[in-house]
Design a protein around this motif. Structure first.
Motif, PDB file in Angstrom:
ATOM      1  N   ASP A  31      -6.530  -8.668   5.827  1.00 44.34           N
ATOM      2  CA  ASP A  31      -6.641  -9.292   4.511  1.00 44.34           C
ATOM      3  C   ASP A  31      -6.791  -8.226   3.422  1.00 44.34           C
ATOM      4  OD1 ASP A  31      -8.767 -11.853   2.988  1.00 44.34           O
ATOM      5  OD2 ASP A  31      -6.658 -11.313   2.681  1.00 44.34           O
ATOM      6  N   TYR A  32      -5.763  -7.382   3.329  1.00 44.71           N
ATOM      7  CA  TYR A  32      -5.800  -6.348   2.314  1.00 44.71           C
ATOM      8  C   TYR A  32      -4.381  -6.001   1.884  1.00 44.71           C
ATOM      9  CZ  TYR A  32      -4.720  -3.016   6.103  1.00 44.71           C
ATOM     10  OH  TYR A  32      -4.145  -2.338   7.147  1.00 44.71           O
ATOM     11  N   ALA A  33      -4.281  -5.271   0.809  1.00 48.57           N
ATOM     12  CA  ALA A  33      -2.983  -4.864   0.272  1.00 48.57           C
ATOM     13  C   ALA A  33      -2.989  -3.366   0.024  1.00 48.57           C
ATOM     14  CB  ALA A  33      -2.679  -5.608  -1.026  1.00 48.57           C
ATOM     15  N   ILE A  34      -1.816  -2.792   0.132  1.00 49.04           N
ATOM     16  CA  ILE A  34      -1.621  -1.362  -0.137  1.00 49.04           C
ATOM     17  C   ILE A  34      -0.672  -1.215  -1.321  1.00 49.04           C
ATOM     18  CG2 ILE A  34      -0.756   0.819   0.762  1.00 49.04           C
ATOM     19  CD1 ILE A  34      -3.290  -0.128   2.104  1.00 49.04           C
ATOM     20  N   GLY A  35      -1.051  -0.385  -2.248  1.00 48.05           N
ATOM     21  CA  GLY A  35      -0.205  -0.102  -3.395  1.00 48.05           C
ATOM     22  C   GLY A  35       0.195   1.358  -3.427  1.00 48.05           C
ATOM     23  N   TRP A  36       1.385   1.605  -3.964  1.00 50.76           N
ATOM     24  CA  TRP A  36       1.841   2.970  -4.181  1.00 50.76           C
ATOM     25  C   TRP A  36       1.860   3.247  -5.688  1.00 50.76           C
ATOM     26  CZ3 TRP A  36       2.466   6.887  -0.875  1.00 50.76           C
ATOM     27  CH2 TRP A  36       2.614   6.600   0.478  1.00 50.76           C
ATOM     28  N   PHE A  37       1.378   4.407  -6.046  1.00 57.40           N
ATOM     29  CA  PHE A  37       1.319   4.841  -7.432  1.00 57.40           C
ATOM     30  C   PHE A  37       1.873   6.263  -7.512  1.00 57.40           C
ATOM     31  CE2 PHE A  37      -1.593   1.503  -8.958  1.00 57.40           C
ATOM     32  CZ  PHE A  37      -2.070   1.018  -7.752  1.00 57.40           C
ATOM     33  N   ARG A  38       2.171   6.703  -8.699  1.00 58.99           N
ATOM     34  CA  ARG A  38       2.557   8.101  -8.868  1.00 58.99           C
ATOM     35  C   ARG A  38       2.037   8.607 -10.215  1.00 58.99           C
ATOM     36  NH1 ARG A  38       9.139   7.501  -9.611  1.00 58.99           N
ATOM     37  NH2 ARG A  38       9.102   6.504 -11.690  1.00 58.99           N
ATOM     38  N   GLN A  39       1.873   9.907 -10.264  1.00 58.17           N
ATOM     39  CA  GLN A  39       1.469  10.533 -11.514  1.00 58.17           C
ATOM     40  C   GLN A  39       2.244  11.835 -11.684  1.00 58.17           C
ATOM     41  OE1 GLN A  39      -2.767  11.102 -12.128  1.00 58.17           O
ATOM     42  NE2 GLN A  39      -2.465  11.127 -14.339  1.00 58.17           N
ATOM     43  N   ALA A  40       3.070  11.858 -12.699  1.00 60.48           N
ATOM     44  CA  ALA A  40       3.811  13.069 -13.027  1.00 60.48           C
ATOM     45  C   ALA A  40       2.961  13.946 -13.937  1.00 60.48           C
ATOM     46  CB  ALA A  40       5.126  12.705 -13.706  1.00 60.48           C
ATOM     47  N   SER A  41       3.275  15.215 -13.961  1.00 58.44           N
ATOM     48  CA  SER A  41       2.520  16.158 -14.772  1.00 58.44           C
ATOM     49  C   SER A  41       2.539  15.740 -16.240  1.00 58.44           C
ATOM     50  CB  SER A  41       3.119  17.555 -14.626  1.00 58.44           C
ATOM     51  OG  SER A  41       2.411  18.490 -15.414  1.00 58.44           O
ATOM     52  N   GLY A  42       1.351  15.622 -16.840  1.00 59.20           N
ATOM     53  CA  GLY A  42       1.244  15.265 -18.242  1.00 59.20           C
ATOM     54  C   GLY A  42       1.438  13.802 -18.554  1.00 59.20           C
ATOM     55  N   ARG A  43       1.553  12.970 -17.526  1.00 57.70           N
ATOM     56  CA  ARG A  43       1.781  11.549 -17.756  1.00 57.70           C
ATOM     57  C   ARG A  43       0.686  10.723 -17.081  1.00 57.70           C
ATOM     58  NH1 ARG A  43       7.953   9.829 -17.095  1.00 57.70           N
ATOM     59  NH2 ARG A  43       7.071   8.088 -18.274  1.00 57.70           N
ATOM     60  N   ARG A  45      -0.890   7.681 -14.764  1.00 52.63           N
ATOM     61  CA  ARG A  45      -0.563   7.137 -13.458  1.00 52.63           C
ATOM     62  C   ARG A  45       0.224   5.841 -13.612  1.00 52.63           C
ATOM     63  NH1 ARG A  45      -5.729   6.276 -10.220  1.00 52.63           N
ATOM     64  NH2 ARG A  45      -5.843   4.353 -11.439  1.00 52.63           N
ATOM     65  N   GLU A  46       1.218   5.681 -12.752  1.00 47.72           N
ATOM     66  CA  GLU A  46       2.128   4.536 -12.822  1.00 47.72           C
ATOM     67  C   GLU A  46       2.102   3.762 -11.509  1.00 47.72           C
ATOM     68  OE1 GLU A  46       6.172   5.811 -13.031  1.00 47.72           O
ATOM     69  OE2 GLU A  46       6.972   3.800 -13.417  1.00 47.72           O
ATOM     70  N   GLY A  47       1.931   2.472 -11.586  1.00 42.57           N
ATOM     71  CA  GLY A  47       2.014   1.626 -10.403  1.00 42.57           C
ATOM     72  C   GLY A  47       3.453   1.378 -10.036  1.00 42.57           C
ATOM     73  N   LEU A  48       3.796   1.482  -8.755  1.00 42.85           N
ATOM     74  CA  LEU A  48       5.175   1.375  -8.307  1.00 42.85           C
ATOM     75  C   LEU A  48       5.448   0.123  -7.490  1.00 42.85           C
ATOM     76  CD1 LEU A  48       5.667   5.037  -7.087  1.00 42.85           C
ATOM     77  CD2 LEU A  48       6.233   4.088  -9.334  1.00 42.85           C
ATOM     78  N   SER A  49       4.617  -0.113  -6.507  1.00 43.59           N
ATOM     79  CA  SER A  49       4.912  -1.179  -5.565  1.00 43.59           C
ATOM     80  C   SER A  49       3.661  -1.498  -4.769  1.00 43.59           C
ATOM     81  CB  SER A  49       6.036  -0.738  -4.609  1.00 43.59           C
ATOM     82  OG  SER A  49       6.399  -1.765  -3.722  1.00 43.59           O
ATOM     83  N   CYS A  50       3.615  -2.706  -4.208  1.00 44.11           N
ATOM     84  CA  CYS A  50       2.501  -3.035  -3.332  1.00 44.11           C
ATOM     85  C   CYS A  50       2.967  -3.947  -2.207  1.00 44.11           C
ATOM     86  CB  CYS A  50       1.340  -3.662  -4.093  1.00 44.11           C
ATOM     87  SG  CYS A  50       1.695  -5.250  -4.820  1.00 44.11           S
ATOM     88  N   PHE A  51       2.193  -3.942  -1.142  1.00 42.51           N
ATOM     89  CA  PHE A  51       2.532  -4.689   0.072  1.00 42.51           C
ATOM     90  C   PHE A  51       1.282  -5.385   0.586  1.00 42.51           C
ATOM     91  CE2 PHE A  51       5.177  -5.490   3.733  1.00 42.51           C
ATOM     92  CZ  PHE A  51       4.271  -5.641   4.780  1.00 42.51           C
TER      93      PHE A  51
END
Length: 119
Positions: A31-43, A45-51
């Motif tokens: 009963d949990y979810a996993i999310g993927w995020f990314r952070q580029a230099s100087g920017r 954090r951005e949420g990308l996708s979750c499962f």
């Protein structure tokens, strides 16, 4: 204690592909979810996708829809993010995070894996 381990980053040419993995331990049940995020230099954090491990539900941000694919393996407690085709602007540190299905916020974070897209 919930722990996440992200792996699979590396250097790839534009148009290439990578498959990131996020191994999770410490949750009882699915009963949990996993999310993927990314952070580029100087920017920011951005949420990308979750499962959702509970029902296999997925979500994609507009910026990656059609290029990235998320999937999960309950038996291995692992969620994958297939990145294809990659662009130079995808260069960033990619993180996976976990939350219980009832939670609004991701409370548990992995250490990040670097993806570099360059010639």
């Amino acid at each position: 204690e919930v722990q996440l381990q992200a792996s699979g980053g590396g250097l790839v040419q534009p148009g290439g592909s990578l498959k990131l993995s996020c191994s999770v331990s410490g949750f009882t049940g699915d009963d949990y979810a996993i999310g993927w995020f990314r952070q580029a230099s100087g920017r920011e954090r951005e949420g990308l996708s979750c499962f959702s491990m509970r029902d296999g539900g997925t979500f994609y941000a507009n910026s990656v829809m059609g290029r990235f694919t998320i999937s999960g393996d309950k038996a291995k407690n692992t969620v994958y993010l297939q990145l294809n085709p990659l662009k130079a602007e995808d260069t960033a540190v990619y993180y996976c995070a976990a939350k219980s299905s009832a939670s609004r916020n991701y409370n548990f974070w992995g250490q990040g894996t670097l993806v570099t897209v360059s010639n």
